[in-house]
Scaffold this motif. Structure first.
Motif, PDB file in Angstrom:
ATOM      1  N   THR A 180       0.986  -1.113   0.021  1.00  0.00           N
ATOM      2  CA  THR A 180       0.047   0.056  -0.056  1.00  0.00           C
ATOM      3  C   THR A 180       0.824   1.199  -0.074  1.00  0.00           C
ATOM      4  O   THR A 180       0.481   2.211  -0.755  1.00  0.00           O
ATOM      5  CB  THR A 180      -0.745  -0.188   1.207  1.00  0.00           C
ATOM      6  OG1 THR A 180      -1.813  -1.094   1.281  1.00  0.00           O
ATOM      7  CG2 THR A 180      -1.829   1.249   1.236  1.00  0.00           C
ATOM      8  N   ILE A 187      -1.836   7.645  -3.771  1.00  0.00           N
ATOM      9  CA  ILE A 187      -3.167   7.866  -2.765  1.00  0.00           C
ATOM     10  C   ILE A 187      -3.223   9.536  -2.238  1.00  0.00           C
ATOM     11  O   ILE A 187      -4.160   9.947  -2.236  1.00  0.00           O
ATOM     12  CB  ILE A 187      -2.931   7.102  -1.455  1.00  0.00           C
ATOM     13  CG1 ILE A 187      -2.906   5.618  -1.823  1.00  0.00           C
ATOM     14  CG2 ILE A 187      -3.613   7.237  -0.351  1.00  0.00           C
ATOM     15  CD1 ILE A 187      -2.268   4.764  -0.859  1.00  0.00           C
ATOM     16  N   ASP A 188      -2.012  10.180  -2.019  1.00  0.00           N
ATOM     17  CA  ASP A 188      -1.945  11.432  -1.824  1.00  0.00           C
ATOM     18  C   ASP A 188      -2.781  12.249  -2.742  1.00  0.00           C
ATOM     19  O   ASP A 188      -3.336  13.309  -2.292  1.00  0.00           O
ATOM     20  CB  ASP A 188      -0.625  11.933  -1.331  1.00  0.00           C
ATOM     21  CG  ASP A 188      -0.015  11.294  -0.046  1.00  0.00           C
ATOM     22  OD1 ASP A 188      -0.733  10.966   0.744  1.00  0.00           O
ATOM     23  OD2 ASP A 188       1.477  11.348   0.056  1.00  0.00           O
ATOM     24  N   THR A 189      -2.353  12.002  -3.958  1.00  0.00           N
ATOM     25  CA  THR A 189      -2.899  12.942  -4.994  1.00  0.00           C
ATOM     26  C   THR A 189      -4.365  12.641  -5.091  1.00  0.00           C
ATOM     27  O   THR A 189      -4.888  13.594  -5.319  1.00  0.00           O
ATOM     28  CB  THR A 189      -2.110  12.392  -6.410  1.00  0.00           C
ATOM     29  OG1 THR A 189      -0.753  12.456  -6.355  1.00  0.00           O
ATOM     30  CG2 THR A 189      -2.874  13.234  -7.559  1.00  0.00           C
ATOM     31  N   PHE A 190      -4.501  11.382  -4.947  1.00  0.00           N
ATOM     32  CA  PHE A 190      -6.173  11.002  -4.993  1.00  0.00           C
ATOM     33  C   PHE A 190      -7.062  12.009  -3.710  1.00  0.00           C
ATOM     34  O   PHE A 190      -7.921  12.583  -4.128  1.00  0.00           O
ATOM     35  CB  PHE A 190      -6.646   9.674  -4.906  1.00  0.00           C
ATOM     36  CG  PHE A 190      -8.150   9.388  -4.801  1.00  0.00           C
ATOM     37  CD1 PHE A 190      -8.859   9.158  -5.895  1.00  0.00           C
ATOM     38  CD2 PHE A 190      -8.283   9.033  -3.528  1.00  0.00           C
ATOM     39  CE1 PHE A 190     -10.203   8.720  -5.531  1.00  0.00           C
ATOM     40  CE2 PHE A 190     -10.084   8.792  -3.213  1.00  0.00           C
ATOM     41  CZ  PHE A 190     -10.607   8.560  -4.501  1.00  0.00           C
ATOM     42  N   GLU A 191      -6.458  11.766  -2.600  1.00  0.00           N
ATOM     43  CA  GLU A 191      -7.041  12.507  -1.416  1.00  0.00           C
ATOM     44  C   GLU A 191      -7.085  13.864  -1.710  1.00  0.00           C
ATOM     45  O   GLU A 191      -8.167  14.622  -1.536  1.00  0.00           O
ATOM     46  CB  GLU A 191      -6.353  12.166  -0.320  1.00  0.00           C
ATOM     47  CG  GLU A 191      -6.301  10.722   0.094  1.00  0.00           C
ATOM     48  CD  GLU A 191      -7.793  10.262   0.704  1.00  0.00           C
ATOM     49  OE1 GLU A 191      -8.395  11.322   0.857  1.00  0.00           O
ATOM     50  OE2 GLU A 191      -8.044   9.015   0.832  1.00  0.00           O
ATOM     51  N   ALA A 192      -6.019  14.613  -2.119  1.00  0.00           N
ATOM     52  CA  ALA A 192      -6.191  16.037  -2.589  1.00  0.00           C
ATOM     53  C   ALA A 192      -7.234  16.286  -3.476  1.00  0.00           C
ATOM     54  O   ALA A 192      -7.835  17.560  -3.184  1.00  0.00           O
ATOM     55  CB  ALA A 192      -4.761  16.301  -3.010  1.00  0.00           C
ATOM     56  N   ARG A 193      -7.121  15.664  -4.506  1.00  0.00           N
ATOM     57  CA  ARG A 193      -8.305  16.021  -5.469  1.00  0.00           C
ATOM     58  C   ARG A 193      -9.563  15.878  -5.139  1.00  0.00           C
ATOM     59  O   ARG A 193     -10.440  16.585  -5.140  1.00  0.00           O
ATOM     60  CB  ARG A 193      -7.927  15.043  -6.842  1.00  0.00           C
ATOM     61  CG  ARG A 193      -8.776  15.397  -7.866  1.00  0.00           C
ATOM     62  CD  ARG A 193      -8.324  14.588  -9.258  1.00  0.00           C
ATOM     63  NE  ARG A 193      -9.333  15.134 -10.263  1.00  0.00           N
ATOM     64  CZ  ARG A 193     -10.321  14.283 -10.806  1.00  0.00           C
ATOM     65  NH1 ARG A 193     -10.624  13.309  -9.986  1.00  0.00           N
ATOM     66  NH2 ARG A 193     -10.963  14.454 -11.798  1.00  0.00           N
ATOM     67  N   ALA A 194      -9.992  14.718  -4.059  1.00  0.00           N
ATOM     68  CA  ALA A 194     -11.165  14.403  -3.851  1.00  0.00           C
ATOM     69  C   ALA A 194     -11.419  15.537  -2.888  1.00  0.00           C
ATOM     70  O   ALA A 194     -12.719  15.866  -2.790  1.00  0.00           O
ATOM     71  CB  ALA A 194     -11.040  12.946  -2.865  1.00  0.00           C
ATOM     72  N   GLY A 195     -10.624  16.072  -2.017  1.00  0.00           N
ATOM     73  CA  GLY A 195     -10.786  17.244  -1.025  1.00  0.00           C
ATOM     74  C   GLY A 195     -11.265  18.582  -1.730  1.00  0.00           C
ATOM     75  O   GLY A 195     -12.075  19.102  -1.139  1.00  0.00           O
TER      76      GLY A 195
END
Length: 201
Positions: A180, A187-195
């Motif tokens: 993971t 994962i960080d990129t996804f979380e930032a975009r989702a935010g």
């Protein structure tokens, strides 16, 4: 998880068949969720009397097998319940590889997840390795994961099969958490975009 590349070490001969997980680590030691500290109770009922004295003729109580890193075992190793404490106990004792003609499926899978290499070989090859293990401290066995070979102290070599993904994980010391973390940047990129897209979440 420590990387597994090559082991050159002492192999303990355990010719018993159907060594189950309750033999490997008895049920009374399953209360902990810590992976360390279980090595002292590995094969507890085979290693100790009821009053805690060592059973002198058990293989892991004898030199040089107290320092074994490999077990050469009989058929159907790791059968019984699915307890992950079994590979934890083996690893804590110092065992990094178990060689047998067959393994119970859940134990087999748990070994890879905990940095232990379970090797399946034909009966003829296991018999040769068992005899080599019985020679004691002067018989150092070599397990080479990259080359997928097990070599006796006299240089006789046997090839083994291993799933490429599991091989990759062992060679690189990757358990499920490690796998993971390899994707941490994504994962960080996804979380930032989702935010940004869903600030209310």
């Amino acid at each position: 998880m420590d990387k597994f590349t090559t082991i050159t070490g002492i192999a303990a001969p355990m010719p018993l068949v159907n060594i189950d997980t309750d033999m490997i680590i008895p049920k009374q030691f399953l209360k902990t969720i810590q992976r360390s500290g279980l090595g002292k109770n590995l094969f507890d009922e085979m290693r100790y009397t009821q009053d805690g004295a060592e059973i002198a003729d058990f293989v892991l109580n004898r030199e040089p097998y107290r320092k074994a890193e490999i077990i050469v075992a009989g058929d159907n190793f790791g059968c019984g319940s699915s307890r992950e404490h079994a590979p934890w106990a083996l690893l804590d004792f110092g065992i990094r590889c178990v060689i047998s003609t067959s393994f119970a499926d859940i134990f087999f899978n748990n070994c890879f997840k905990n940095g232990i290499l379970p090797i399946v070989l034909p009966q003829e090859a296991v018999a040769v390795l068992m005899e080599d293990a019985q020679k004691g401290g002067n018989a150092r066995m070599i397990v080479d994961l990259e080359a997928q070979t097990v070599t006796t102290s006299e240089g006789q070599s046997f090839g083994f099969e291993v799933d490429p993904f599991r091989k990759h994980c062992l060679l690189n010391g990757l358990d499920d958490i490690g796998l993971t973390l390899e994707k941490a940047a994504s994962i960080d990129t996804f979380e930032a975009r989702a935010g940004l897209l869903r600030p209310w979440v």
